[in-house]
Design a protein around this motif. Structure first.
Motif, PDB file in Angstrom:
ATOM      1  N   LEU A   1       2.873 -60.432 -13.947  1.00  0.00           N
ATOM      2  CA  LEU A   1       3.714 -61.624 -13.936  1.00  0.00           C
ATOM      3  C   LEU A   1       5.132 -61.427 -13.388  1.00  0.00           C
ATOM      4  CD1 LEU A   1       2.766 -63.447 -17.262  1.00  0.00           C
ATOM      5  CD2 LEU A   1       2.222 -64.122 -14.928  1.00  0.00           C
ATOM      6  N   PRO A   2       5.820 -60.300 -13.660  1.00  0.00           N
ATOM      7  CA  PRO A   2       7.218 -60.213 -13.209  1.00  0.00           C
ATOM      8  C   PRO A   2       7.420 -60.419 -11.714  1.00  0.00           C
ATOM      9  CG  PRO A   2       6.806 -58.540 -14.862  1.00  0.00           C
ATOM     10  CD  PRO A   2       5.477 -59.168 -14.557  1.00  0.00           C
ATOM     11  N   LEU A   3       6.640 -59.723 -10.872  1.00  0.00           N
ATOM     12  CA  LEU A   3       6.806 -59.900  -9.428  1.00  0.00           C
ATOM     13  C   LEU A   3       6.485 -61.331  -9.007  1.00  0.00           C
ATOM     14  CD1 LEU A   3       5.372 -56.652  -7.772  1.00  0.00           C
ATOM     15  CD2 LEU A   3       7.746 -57.429  -7.823  1.00  0.00           C
ATOM     16  N   ALA A   4       5.417 -61.892  -9.589  1.00  0.00           N
ATOM     17  CA  ALA A   4       5.048 -63.270  -9.259  1.00  0.00           C
ATOM     18  C   ALA A   4       6.147 -64.237  -9.666  1.00  0.00           C
ATOM     19  CB  ALA A   4       3.733 -63.630  -9.948  1.00  0.00           C
ATOM     20  N   MET A   5       6.750 -64.011 -10.835  1.00  0.00           N
ATOM     21  CA  MET A   5       7.795 -64.904 -11.329  1.00  0.00           C
ATOM     22  C   MET A   5       9.057 -64.827 -10.477  1.00  0.00           C
ATOM     23  SD  MET A   5       7.345 -64.434 -15.451  1.00  0.00           S
ATOM     24  CE  MET A   5       8.707 -65.562 -15.870  1.00  0.00           C
TER      25      MET A   5
ATOM     26  N   ALA B   1       9.919 -69.418 -14.338  1.00  0.00           N
ATOM     27  CA  ALA B   1      10.711 -69.055 -13.161  1.00  0.00           C
ATOM     28  C   ALA B   1      11.229 -70.293 -12.434  1.00  0.00           C
ATOM     29  CB  ALA B   1       9.882 -68.198 -12.212  1.00  0.00           C
ATOM     30  N   LEU B   2      10.440 -71.368 -12.475  1.00  0.00           N
ATOM     31  CA  LEU B   2      10.859 -72.617 -11.847  1.00  0.00           C
ATOM     32  C   LEU B   2      12.113 -73.167 -12.523  1.00  0.00           C
ATOM     33  CD1 LEU B   2      10.090 -74.833  -9.755  1.00  0.00           C
ATOM     34  CD2 LEU B   2       8.735 -75.898 -11.546  1.00  0.00           C
ATOM     35  N   ALA B   3      12.107 -73.162 -13.854  1.00  0.00           N
ATOM     36  CA  ALA B   3      13.276 -73.636 -14.590  1.00  0.00           C
ATOM     37  C   ALA B   3      14.431 -72.652 -14.474  1.00  0.00           C
ATOM     38  CB  ALA B   3      12.908 -73.846 -16.058  1.00  0.00           C
ATOM     39  N   ALA B   4      14.108 -71.345 -14.469  1.00  0.00           N
ATOM     40  CA  ALA B   4      15.168 -70.334 -14.375  1.00  0.00           C
ATOM     41  C   ALA B   4      15.919 -70.437 -13.063  1.00  0.00           C
ATOM     42  CB  ALA B   4      14.570 -68.941 -14.532  1.00  0.00           C
TER      43      ALA B   4
END
Length: 439
Positions: free
Chosen positions: A18-22, A148-151
């Motif tokens: 998830l981290p790279l994708a995010m 990630a979208l909100a971040a």
């Protein structure tokens, strides 16, 4: 020999995948909507009307629409790691070239090319994640992914304000030109990192044991067993897929109505200065993160998708109505924007969990791309409609009412999808029967 603990297994996968994708999703959205923060300076410098800005903002999605299905099908042939890296490097280069804009035509061309370059990224990542998470785990996984979208709103707003104010005039360039240059560099660098580090296949990684790989494969097979293996042609002929596309269009109309015009709406509430606008613009994203976690957890816990999606749509619709009723009351208007964003951003993670439970294989890749690309045409319609409405009426009231209407329509279509799915029982209820299974 002790059974594989599924919670431990998916915690491992989440920490590695998830981290790279995010981060990639964070940068894609930042590069996509940073023109919202550049708009004030860019429009004053180049003399753009609201309509011209809205048209340029929306042209991104025409390129996106035309090339997304071919891009996602190509991903299934060359592999997620290589194709996602290619997408990121290409869109980073074009996003950086936005600093060269000196006319409406150049603005339109580069925005269109940015959509062509980025086409396939989000559905490609979603398809990639289906190779790691079975349907019963996707609500939580995609809930985290969409944070990630909100971040990007939390970080992107203040960051854009700092660049616009702090780099104005450096090397003879306007702040809005530096904005595109600075925010494009991390995207290209991450593309290279993904090419090296993104794991392509669960069977090729060293951080899962053989028994964990076997357990993951069994869970994925159980999930795919209840999914349709129809060919790609059947996907295009499916009334359910087109209904899902309508739902996704309604969501995107709200999302991009907020994204491309949020700084302008905040300024309309009396907030002045790029830095202050950036900070206030981050508040709706904070609200969205809280709502996304709550909706995603509740949806997985109850094994239910449809009602959760409809409730998120109605929360967003209520937020837009509050924005209209607020008039020039800044606090009430900001609360409305927070609710609207919270509702809108809580939809996609649950929506994709719902949709991907129905398809597998090539049909899954094509179905995701078809829904995402066609639904994203709202990204063209919303900015252009709001810009034209503001030029025609001098306010965003009409556009906000229309956006609230689309959110209400999304709720109705979501609830109606049970008729086409063959049963009012949500697909997610079938998933709960696999959770307790252990090897």
């Amino acid at each position: 020999m002790p059974a594989v603990d599924d919670d431990v297994l998916f915690r491992k996968i989440s920490l590695r995948v998830l981290p790279l994708a995010m981060v990639g999703f964070f940068l894609s959205y930042l590069d996509r909507v940073n023109i919202g923060f550049a708009q004030d300076q860019l429009s004053q410098d180049l003399g753009f009307s609201n309509t011209a800005y809205g048209l340029g903002a929306g042209l991104f999605f025409i390129g996106y629409f035309l090339f997304e299905v071919p891009s996602n099908l190509m991903l299934t042939r060359v592999g997620a790691r290589r194709w996602i890296a290619r997408i990121m490097v290409t869109w980073g280069l074009i996003s950086g070239c936005m600093f060269l804009v000196d006319s409406e035509l150049a603005f339109y061309i580069l925005r269109f090319l940015l959509g062509v370059a980025e086409a396939g990224f989000i559905p490609g990542v979603l398809y990639y994640m289906t190779q790691w998470f079975p349907p019963s785990r996707r609500g939580r996984a995609w809930g985290l992914f969409y944070i990630a979208l909100a971040a990007s709103g939390i970080v992107g707003g203040p960051l854009s304000g700092v660049i616009l104010d702090g780099m104005q005039g450096i090397a003879g360039l306007d702040g809005w030109r530096w904005l595109f240059i600075v925010e494009a560099i991390p995207t290209m660098l991450l593309g290279l990192v993904i090419l090296v580090w993104l794991p392509e296949d669960p069977r090729a990684v060293r951080w899962l044991s053989e028994r964990e790989v076997e357990r993951l494969g069994r869970l994925l097979e159980l999930g795919n067993a209840s999914s349709s293996r129809a060919g790609l042609g059947a996907v295009f002929r499916s009334p359910l897929i087109w209904l899902l596309t309508g739902i996704y269009f309604s969501y995107n109309f709200a999302l991009y109505g907020i994204s491309f015009w949020l700084p302008g709406l905040v300024r309309g509430l009396g907030v002045e200065g790029d830095m202050k606008v950036g900070l206030v613009s981050a508040l709706p994203s904070v609200a969205a993160i809280v709502a996304m976690v709550v909706f995603g957890y509740s949806s997985d816990r109850h094994g239910e998708r449809r009602v959760h999606i409809a409730l998120a749509f109605m929360l967003g619709a209520a937020g837009f109505v509050i924005c209209v009723l607020a008039n020039d009351h800044a606090l009430l208007g900001i609360i409305g924007l927070m609710l609207a964003n919270a509702g809108a951003l809580s939809i996609p993670a649950i929506f994709w969990s719902f949709q991907t439970a129905m398809l597998s294989g090539t049909a899954l890749a094509g179905g995701i791309a078809l829904i995402n690309s066609t639904g994203n045409l709202a990204g063209f319609a919303a900015p252009y409609a709001i810009g034209a409405a503001r030029d025609a009426t001098g306010s965003a009231v009409v556009a906000l009412w229309v956006t609230a209407g689309f959110m209400a329509l999304g709720a109705v279509l979501t609830l109606a999808s049970s008729a086409l799915h063959g049963s009012a029982a949500d697909t997610g209820k079938r998933w709960t029967r696999t959770r307790g299974t252990r090897s």
